[in-house]
Scaffold this active site. Structure first.
Site, PDB file in Angstrom:
ATOM      1  N   CYS A 577      30.413  41.099  20.473  1.00 50.83           N
ATOM      2  CA  CYS A 577      29.795  39.798  20.712  1.00 50.83           C
ATOM      3  C   CYS A 577      28.275  39.915  20.546  1.00 50.83           C
ATOM      4  O   CYS A 577      27.690  40.979  20.732  1.00 50.83           O
ATOM      5  CB  CYS A 577      30.147  39.314  22.118  1.00 50.83           C
ATOM      6  SG  CYS A 577      29.503  37.670  22.509  1.00 50.83           S
ATOM      7  N   ASP A 579      26.184  38.722  22.520  1.00 48.65           N
ATOM      8  CA  ASP A 579      25.591  38.710  23.866  1.00 48.65           C
ATOM      9  C   ASP A 579      24.601  39.867  24.023  1.00 48.65           C
ATOM     10  O   ASP A 579      24.920  41.022  23.732  1.00 48.65           O
ATOM     11  CB  ASP A 579      26.707  38.825  24.908  1.00 48.65           C
ATOM     12  CG  ASP A 579      26.229  38.479  26.307  1.00 48.65           C
ATOM     13  OD1 ASP A 579      25.263  39.122  26.772  1.00 48.65           O
ATOM     14  OD2 ASP A 579      26.828  37.596  26.941  1.00 48.65           O
ATOM     15  N   ARG A 581      23.615  41.406  26.512  1.00 46.91           N
ATOM     16  CA  ARG A 581      23.963  42.399  27.531  1.00 46.91           C
ATOM     17  C   ARG A 581      24.936  43.449  27.011  1.00 46.91           C
ATOM     18  O   ARG A 581      25.213  44.435  27.694  1.00 46.91           O
ATOM     19  CB  ARG A 581      24.575  41.690  28.745  1.00 46.91           C
ATOM     20  CG  ARG A 581      23.642  40.705  29.427  1.00 46.91           C
ATOM     21  CD  ARG A 581      24.402  39.842  30.414  1.00 46.91           C
ATOM     22  NE  ARG A 581      25.393  38.999  29.735  1.00 46.91           N
ATOM     23  CZ  ARG A 581      26.251  38.203  30.363  1.00 46.91           C
ATOM     24  NH1 ARG A 581      26.223  38.135  31.687  1.00 46.91           N
ATOM     25  NH2 ARG A 581      27.122  37.478  29.689  1.00 46.91           N
ATOM     26  N   HIS A 633      34.001  41.132  25.860  1.00 43.53           N
ATOM     27  CA  HIS A 633      33.488  41.426  27.209  1.00 43.53           C
ATOM     28  C   HIS A 633      33.840  40.294  28.163  1.00 43.53           C
ATOM     29  O   HIS A 633      33.892  39.120  27.779  1.00 43.53           O
ATOM     30  CB  HIS A 633      31.970  41.652  27.181  1.00 43.53           C
ATOM     31  CG  HIS A 633      31.180  40.419  26.815  1.00 43.53           C
ATOM     32  ND1 HIS A 633      30.631  39.581  27.755  1.00 43.53           N
ATOM     33  CD2 HIS A 633      30.865  39.886  25.608  1.00 43.53           C
ATOM     34  CE1 HIS A 633      29.986  38.591  27.143  1.00 43.53           C
ATOM     35  NE2 HIS A 633      30.114  38.745  25.843  1.00 43.53           N
ATOM     36  N   CYS A 636      32.302  36.291  28.719  1.00 43.62           N
ATOM     37  CA  CYS A 636      31.828  35.869  27.396  1.00 43.62           C
ATOM     38  C   CYS A 636      31.600  34.359  27.372  1.00 43.62           C
ATOM     39  O   CYS A 636      32.519  33.567  27.631  1.00 43.62           O
ATOM     40  CB  CYS A 636      32.844  36.277  26.330  1.00 43.62           C
ATOM     41  SG  CYS A 636      32.387  35.778  24.658  1.00 43.62           S
TER      42      CYS A 636
END
Length: 749
Positions: A577, A579, A581, A633, A636
């Site tokens: 992803c 993202d 993080r 994750h 998400c």
């Protein structure tokens, strides 16, 4: 678990993993308890009693999630000399053990456990590597059938005039062929079972160590029945005292002689046991915490109290002293333990073995157990560990390697002491450069805490920093300022790094000022006191960080970038992803050049996405990657948005791909009433569907038609815990129903 203490509700959360590891530790602990008692000049049953107490009593009271306690090889000389000091009266010696336990409890209440925070990381790692090497060297004779020395004999220079290397030479010169054959069979069984476990998930509950013991025992029984010349004598097998009935147990229990309460020799022995056992325990829990994948910290003072109660009970019923034991603790961790339940299970199994299964246990060959311990030793002393310490620089590597050598040729405490001296030399040398001190500023009104680090932060500051971080209030904002710092010791960096996980559990917002962490590459925002320059300074910090990163890489490897420029040969294609993080290299511990990466919202595999398909083709056909990993994750945002009916604009077209996953699994998802669980399951199903989509692509199918070594995996990353879970998605599980629809035939042109 988010805290250091394993609460009752969580005790059985990982029963499967903990039972498996507890069983392995039991198999390793059984001969060690007997051998250490024998080497200590104490009754054999006293060693088993202490092992049971270490598991049941200390295991229940300890704050450690993974430490295993019991009789320790490091105390054999102390116990031997202690029994001799009290005129060889074991009952009098037991009184000293009782008093030693009381002293340890007092030390716990006096908060003496803070000593554990002063052990340098390099020294602890050196101790672990040395223990690994000692295990290998000491178990080689047992693997060859030379069992003259007890399992608890760990000293290099022995009382009989021999040493570790001459014992190996003697064993090689006169092997016991039955034991050698059992060792070879045990190695084959261990490696084969480990390989099978990776392919067949259902086998993972049965530890390879148990398979090794069963194979060795069966071979020994066959030898005894059909090939007597190869059968093992009792000296080559576990020698557990056989109890014919429960009524015999009271006869084996020895009680302390309280009439000797005024004997000064008792107190000298008690003080010696209390000091040595406490130091060894603190060293071992520090080492155990280093090995813990979740980086949980053991409350040192609580551990002293638990060990004190354990020794108090051991002395009262005829056991020898107990400590936290690194051999069994490391075996526990490497076997996959998750909580303190594994320690308790190992104690229960020791108790059951002595009460009900002693006759069967005495068929277990020491050769099979030697193979298990040799593999544990290998994992503790792998060459990669030495390479990693070398890359950290001379100030870390020299104390590490000196500790390794010193522990091997002396003993645990002396070796640690020598390593500490070398570590302190580097600290004193660096301390000449600064007169700054650690300061803390706390604004109680808005619960904003500002911690200034000094110019030079050595491991001597580790205790105060750790204490400050541990006592920070929940729901606060904490800023660690390294503006003045020119050097921060590796041990302090580890404390700060580990605190990041604690901060999440306590809802603490953690920030940093300037680059305080070179080893772990913690990203730091600019100083909040200059908000008008914040955006520009933050951007400039990226360029500063890049220059520091380049300097660090060149310092460790002058040819790093030159080698990178020669080309890439990654073995992994990682689809994750977007993202921020989720950092693929960070969470997998890989370096530049080891992983080919594609990222998009919700880690989707869309066959009409020309960007993705181009990257996939390049990864498979040009780079020849061996593994494709789809990693989603929990939490998400893309998946969450797909579960809603809110209009989001252009991205809704992309989210339709996830909504299709929802449609395919609607019955399962709608049956889940708890929203968080439904969200997590949707994340997992989305990953599963993307793995399915990978299998449908012509690129992957064509590669398989050419017998390419290519495997596809589905992972889910838990941001709250930092743990990656392999969803164990197998092609046959997801492709059996519709596979014939998507399967392509590649015929030679």
């Amino acid at each position: 678990m988010k805290n250091n203490q394993a609460g009752a509700p969580d005790l059985f959360a990982h029963f499967r993993d903990d039972f498996r590891s507890g069983l392995v530790v039991f198999l390793v602990a059984l001969p060690l308890c007997l051998g250490i008692a024998l080497a200590s000049g104490a009754p054999l049953f006293s060693g088993i009693l202490s092992g049971i107490i270490g598991g049941l009593v200390v295991g229940s009271l300890s704050g450690s999630s993974l430490s295993i306690s019991g009789p320790a090889a490091g105390l054999t000389v102390i116990v031997l000399s202690g029994i001799h000091r009290v005129d060889n009266h074991f009952e009098t010696f037991l009184l000293a053990v009782v008093i030693a336990g009381i002293l340890q409890i007092i030390l716990g209440f006096l908060r003496a456990g803070v000593i554990s925070l002063f052990f340098p990381s390099a020294v602890i790692r050196g101790m672990l590597a040395a223990i690994g090497i000692i295990l290998i060297l000491k178990q080689i004779p047992h693997a060859l059938g030379d069992d003259k020395d007890a399992e608890g004999e760990f000293e290099f220079f022995q009382l009989d005039g021999e040493n570790t290397l001459t014992e190996i030479a003697n064993a090689i010169g006169d092997p016991q062929f039955g034991a050698v054959l059992i060792s070879i069979a045990s190695i084959i069984a261990l490696l084969s079972w480990n390989a099978l476990e990776k392919r067949m998930r259902n086998l993972q509950f049965i530890p390879a160590s148990l398979v090794v013991v069963i194979v060795g025992t069966l071979i020994n029984i066959v030898f005894s029945t059909y090939i007597p010349v190869l059968s093992l004598q009792p000296i080559h097998m576990v020698s557990l005292p056989v109890i014919k009935g429960l009524q015999e147990v009271p006869n084996l229990v020895v009680f302390p002689d309280f009439s000797q309460i005024g004997n000064p020799k008792v107190y000298i022995t008690a003080i010696t046991i209390a000091i040595v056992a406490s130091l060894e325990t603190l060293l071992n829990i520090e080492a155990t915490d280093k090995l813990d994948p979740l980086k949980r910290r053991t409350p040192a003072n609580r551990e002293l109290k638990a060990q004190g109660v354990g020794n108090l009970v051991a002395g009262l019923i005829g056991g020898i002293p107990v400590t936290s034991v690194i051999v069994r603790s490391s075996t526990n961790i490497l076997s996959g333990a998750k909580s303190k339940l594994s320690a308790i299970i190992h104690g229960v199994l020791l108790l059951m073995s002595v009460l009900f299964f002693a006759r069967f246990m005495n068929y277990i060959p020491l050769a099979s157990l030697a193979v298990i311990l040799i593999f544990v030793g290998y994992k503790l002393a792998k060459w990669e560990i030495f390479q990693e310490m070398y890359k950290l620089g001379l100030s870390q590597f020299l104390p590490f390697i000196v500790t390794v050598v010193a522990v091997i040729f002396t003993d645990l405490l002396i070796g640690i002491g020598i390593g500490m001296v070398v570590g302190i030399f580097f600290i004193l040398r660096e301390n000449l450069k600064t007169s700054y001190f650690l300061t803390t500023k706390i604004n109680q009104k808005n619960r904003h805490i500002h911690i200034d680090l000094s110019e030079h932060v050595s491991f001597l500051n580790k205790a105060s920093i750790a204490e400050i971080l541990e006592n920070l209030p929940d729901n606060s904002t904490v800023e660690i300022d390294g503006t003045k710092s020119t050097f921060i010791d590796h041990d302090v960096l580890e404390v700060i790094k580990d605190f990041q996980e604690t901060a999440k559990a306590k809802n603490i917002t953690l920030g940093f000022v300037n680059q305080v962490n070179r080893t772990y590459n913690i990203k730091l925002p600019e100083n909040h006191n200059h908000e008008h320059n914040h955006v520009q300074n933050t951007y400039q910090q990226l360029l500063v960080n890049n220059k520091k990163w380049v300097a660090e890489k060149l310092n460790m490897d002058p040819d790093f970038f030159e080698d990178m420029a020669k080309g890439q040969q990654p073995r992994f294609f990682f689809i994750s992803c977007s993202d921020s993080r989720v950092h693929p290299n960070e969470i997998t511990g890989t370096q530049p050049g080891e992983m080919f990466i594609h990222r998009n919202v919700a880690n989707l595999v869309v066959n009409t996405d020309l960007n993705f398909m181009s990257v996939l083709q390049y990864a498979v056909e040009v780079l020849k990657v061996e593994h494709i990993i789809v990693c989603g994750h929990y939490g998400c945002g893309g998946v969450k948005a797909a579960l809603e009916n809110t209009y989001h604009g252009l991205i809704d077209k992309w989210l339709l791909n996830i909504k299709d996953v929802y449609r395919l699994h609607r019955a399962e998802l709608d049956a889940i009433t708890e929203q968080d669980e439904k969200f997590k399951r949707m994340v997992e199903l989305n990953i599963r569907e993307q793995v399915y989509n990978i299998h449908k692509t012509s690129v992957v199918q064509k590669a398989w038609s050419s017998n390419a070594r290519l495997r596809v995996h589905g992972w889910v990353y838990d941001i709250r815990e930092g743990i990656v879970k392999d969803l164990q998605i197998r092609p046959e599980d997801i492709f059996h129903e519709y596979g014939h629809i998507y399967k392509l035939d590649f015929k030679e042109e």
